[in-house]
Design an enzyme around this catalytic site. Structure first.
Site, PDB file in Angstrom:
ATOM      1  N   GLY A  44      24.706  46.883  37.069  1.00  0.00           N
ATOM      2  CA  GLY A  44      24.015  46.639  38.343  1.00  0.00           C
ATOM      3  C   GLY A  44      22.695  47.356  38.544  1.00  0.00           C
ATOM      4  O   GLY A  44      21.707  46.746  38.945  1.00  0.00           O
ATOM      5  N   CYS A  74      30.640  38.317  34.420  1.00  0.00           N
ATOM      6  CA  CYS A  74      29.949  39.445  35.055  1.00  0.00           C
ATOM      7  C   CYS A  74      28.855  38.844  35.926  1.00  0.00           C
ATOM      8  O   CYS A  74      28.041  38.049  35.438  1.00  0.00           O
ATOM      9  CB  CYS A  74      29.337  40.333  33.967  1.00  0.00           C
ATOM     10  SG  CYS A  74      28.214  41.610  34.571  1.00  0.00           S
ATOM     11  N   CYS A 185      31.344  40.443  42.379  1.00  0.00           N
ATOM     12  CA  CYS A 185      31.407  41.268  41.171  1.00  0.00           C
ATOM     13  C   CYS A 185      32.834  41.146  40.674  1.00  0.00           C
ATOM     14  O   CYS A 185      33.776  41.263  41.469  1.00  0.00           O
ATOM     15  CB  CYS A 185      31.068  42.725  41.500  1.00  0.00           C
ATOM     16  SG  CYS A 185      31.369  43.853  40.114  1.00  0.00           S
ATOM     17  N   THR A 186      33.005  40.896  39.382  1.00  0.00           N
ATOM     18  CA  THR A 186      34.364  40.645  38.885  1.00  0.00           C
ATOM     19  C   THR A 186      35.239  41.896  38.882  1.00  0.00           C
ATOM     20  O   THR A 186      36.451  41.801  38.684  1.00  0.00           O
ATOM     21  CB  THR A 186      34.336  39.998  37.478  1.00  0.00           C
ATOM     22  OG1 THR A 186      33.522  40.789  36.596  1.00  0.00           O
ATOM     23  CG2 THR A 186      33.803  38.581  37.545  1.00  0.00           C
TER      24      THR A 186
END
EC number: 5.1.1.3
Length: 273
Positions: A44, A74, A185-186
């Site tokens: 990120g 992702c 976000c996974t």
């Protein structure tokens, strides 16, 4: 590209396991190969060019395993690298943003959708663009949650620390009148019970990774590359650039697979660069 080849999944760490868990449910005949770049997680805060480079390194590793489809599990990597990788590869490539955006647009009743994700995903505005392209009048509120990924990667997602951090971070969204919140976000579905508790039962949480598996299933049929049930399936494979032991602990617990084995690999130059 053969029906019996595996589907590859890549992520910055263990977050993509939330996508893999859904794939195990929806696609029980498919063989899955997973690679998490835990040594260089989180993606990120990194510059987009670096995320693209790291994503290519992961994709290249899995291409050598002769995969028939690549899932970029992702959100940060999907936001900055999906189109480039999709255009360059001869196999189908799927990202996690569009399926999540589509699902949120379908679900919202008051046209107020929230998106939480990493700084990279939120800065890219990928969800907002995808949502507005489907429904221009929807109000989108986005929030980056930089502390969430480290909580999950350090296996603290069930701790009291996690509850405190989630409550403090999401306070900014509680007065926005949202009825739908995209877990952009996974990694975040591992925090789902805590997030749901903070946001309240009236807010529908959208797991972008789980939505993506529906698209994978559709593409397997479209390209006629689904694994034929009568053919023997080889075991799933798990790779990480970080600690295999830590990865195995989180993966075994989250997936409910006993004695899960992961192999540590190295990508690029310095693994932490």
């Amino acid at each position: 590209m053969s029906n019996q080849e595996a589907i590859g999944l890549i992520d910055s760490g263990v977050g993509g396991l939330t996508v893999l868990k859904e794939a195990l449910k929806q696609l029980p005949n498919e063989r899955l190969i997973y690679l998490g770049d835990t040594a260089r997680c989180p993606y990120g805060p990194r510059p987009a060019e670096q995320v693209v480079q790291f994503t290519w390194e992961m994709a290249d590793f899995l291409l050598k395993k002769r995969i028939k489809m690549l899932v970029i599990a992702c959100n940060t990597a999907t936001a900055v690298a999906l189109e480039e990788i999709k255009a360059a590869l001869p196999i189908p490539v799927v990202g996690v943003i569009l399926p999540g955006a589509r699902a949120a647009v379908k679900v919202t009743k008051n046209n107020k959708i929230g998106v939480i994700g990493t700084l990279g995903t939120i800065k890219s505005a990928s969800y907002e663009i995808a949502i507005k392209s489907k429904a221009p009048t929807i109000e989108v509120t986005s929030l980056d949650c930089p502390k969430f990924v480290p909580i999950v990667e350090s296996n603290q997602y069930r701790s009291s620390v996690a509850k405190k951090i989630v409550a403090e971070t999401l306070q900014a969204l509680q007065l926005k009148g949202l009825d739908t919140l995209i877990l952009g976000c996974t990694h975040y579905p591992l925090l789902r019970p805590v997030i749901q508790n903070v946001m309240g039962s009236h807010v529908t949480l959208i797991d972008s990774g789980a939505e993506t598996v529906g698209e994978v299933s559709m593409l397997l049929d479209y390209f006629d590359i689904a694994h034929t049930p009568e053919a023997p399936t080889q075991p799933h494979e798990f790779y990480t650039t970080g600690s295999a032991k830590m990865f195995e602990e989180i993966a075994s617990s989250w997936l409910g697979i006993e004695n899960l084995k992961a192999q540590q690999i190295h990508l690029g130059g310095n693994e932490n660069d």
